[in-house]
Design an enzyme around this catalytic site. Structure first.
Site, PDB file in Angstrom:
ATOM      1  CB  ALA A  98      40.990  42.237  39.019  1.00 58.86           C
ATOM      2  CB  ALA A  99      38.678  45.509  34.544  1.00 65.64           C
ATOM      3  N   GLY A 100      40.355  47.167  36.623  1.00 65.31           N
ATOM      4  CA  GLY A 100      41.113  48.371  36.986  1.00 65.31           C
ATOM      5  C   GLY A 100      42.503  48.017  37.500  1.00 65.31           C
ATOM      6  CG  ASP A 101      42.826  45.697  40.893  1.00 61.85           C
ATOM      7  OD1 ASP A 101      42.775  46.888  41.251  1.00 61.85           O
ATOM      8  OD2 ASP A 101      42.163  44.790  41.419  1.00 61.85           O
TER       9      ASP A 101
HETATM   10  O1  RIB Z   1      39.720  45.125  42.510  1.00 64.16           O
HETATM   11  C1  RIB Z   1      39.267  43.816  42.749  1.00 64.16           C
HETATM   12  C2  RIB Z   1      39.679  43.361  44.115  1.00 64.16           C
HETATM   13  O2  RIB Z   1      39.043  44.138  45.100  1.00 64.16           O
HETATM   14  C3  RIB Z   1      39.312  41.947  44.430  1.00 64.16           C
HETATM   15  O3  RIB Z   1      40.301  41.025  44.036  1.00 64.16           O
HETATM   16  C4  RIB Z   1      39.044  41.961  45.918  1.00 64.16           C
HETATM   17  O4  RIB Z   1      39.936  41.202  46.657  1.00 64.16           O
HETATM   18  C5  RIB Z   1      39.081  43.434  46.316  1.00 64.16           C
HETATM   19  O5  RIB Z   1      40.258  43.770  46.929  1.00 64.16           O
END
Ligand code: RIB
Length: 305
Positions: A250-253
């Site tokens: 999730a670093a990108g998120d």
């Molecule tokens: O980017 C990370 C995410 O990718 C995770 O939380 C997982 O659920 C997938 O969707």
């Protein structure tokens, strides 16, 4: 007060196994530690944006099951507007199985469930919210036709669109031409352009191809090497902050959520990338997707150091 940020995308529950190393096909590796965390690229971006100071409306679809209930409870805790998080009784909520190795690197398998039932009709139901947004943020864990419908609506209302093309898939030029900022990582940039993106020079070449297909600006995230920002009048590398990695999930998120917040406040894109890089760096030092997203105060303190 900036207008709301509308995030459209997936919500998952992550099943995490931390291991010394990620098993090869056919191999069994013992010694793992198991945990669960709220995840899904769309929900991670919505939560990251809310914690970074944004007023967030999330558009998604979850099952009528306990995972869906938990996800909604989490969004409420972060003050996210969930009027357009639809429930689906015919399919389970999305889940992801994530292996994290001792260096914080991961591999992820997703069972999309309800995420793949988010329809263009669901997006149309949120049209008023989209029309009032400062920015719309999307990824690719929902049907492509739904992404296209959302970008069409945002574009019709002249609302800027950030598209994080994750996981990578080929995208029509008609869609790219309506994207204000495309934010692939190096793997996604490579898959979208056919260029092997390994450094600043190859990232610049990939960004140029994407811009020639109609995207206004491209930010290619290169992990601990930083981000390549390519806009209409310049291209520049913005270095990453050095941290000890625990989990890159999730670093990108987190980067995308924080980027949307800073842009919605009227800051320059260079400033927004710096802010987003700080948020992403903090997230890498923690386990789990949504549990790792920092709050505004932490990001500002980190930047102040
Ligand atoms: O980017 C990370 C995410 O990718 C995770 O939380 C997982 O659920 C997938 O969707």
């Amino acid at each position: 007060m900036p207008r709301p940020i509308v995030v459209i995308g997936s919500s998952n529950t992550d099943m995490i196994v931390q291991l010394d190393r990620i098993p090869a096909p056919g191999e069994t590796v013992l010694g793992g530690r198991f945990s669960t965390a709220a995840g899904g690229k769309g929900a991670n971006q919505a939560v990251a944006a809310a914690r970074a100071g944004g007023q967030v409306v999330f558009v998604a679809r979850v099952g009528s099951d306990s995972f869906g209930n938990q996800a909604l409870a989490g969004f409420a805790t972060d003050g996210i507007d969930t009027r357009f998080v639809f429930r689906d009784s015919s399919v389970a909520s999305g889940i992801a199985c994530i292996f994290v190795d001792r260096n914080g690197q991961n591999s992820i398998a997703v069972a999309s469930g309800a995420n793949m039932r988010l329809t263009p009709g669901d997006i149309a139901a949120a049209e008023d919210a989209i029309a009032q947004a400062s920015v719309v943020l999307l990824q690719l864990e929902i049907p492509l036709e739904t992404v296209v419908a959302a970008v069409d609506i945002a574009s019709a209302h002249r609302v800027p669109v950030i598209l994080n093309p994750a996981p990578a898939q080929s995208l029509p030029d008609g869609l790219l031409a309506k994207v204000s900022i495309l934010t692939p990582n190096e793997i996604e940039a490579g898959m979208l352009t056919g260029i092997s993106v390994t450094d600043e020079i190859s990232a610049k070449a990939a960004a140029q191809i994407l811009r020639s297909r109609g995207v206004a600006a491209v930010i290619i995230t290169l992990g601990d090497r930083g981000s390549l920002l390519s806009g209409c009048d310049h291209a520049a590398m913005i270095p990453a902050f050095k941290v000890k990695p625990v989990d890159a999930t999730a670093a990108g998120d987190v980067f995308n959520g924080a980027l949307a917040v800073r842009l919605s406040e009227g800051h320059s894109i260079e400033d927004a990338v710096q802010f987003a890089s700080a948020a992403a760096a903090i997230s890498v030092t923690r386990l789990g997707a949504q549990p790792s997203a920092p709050r505004r105060k932490e990001i500002e303190e980190f930047l102040g150091k």
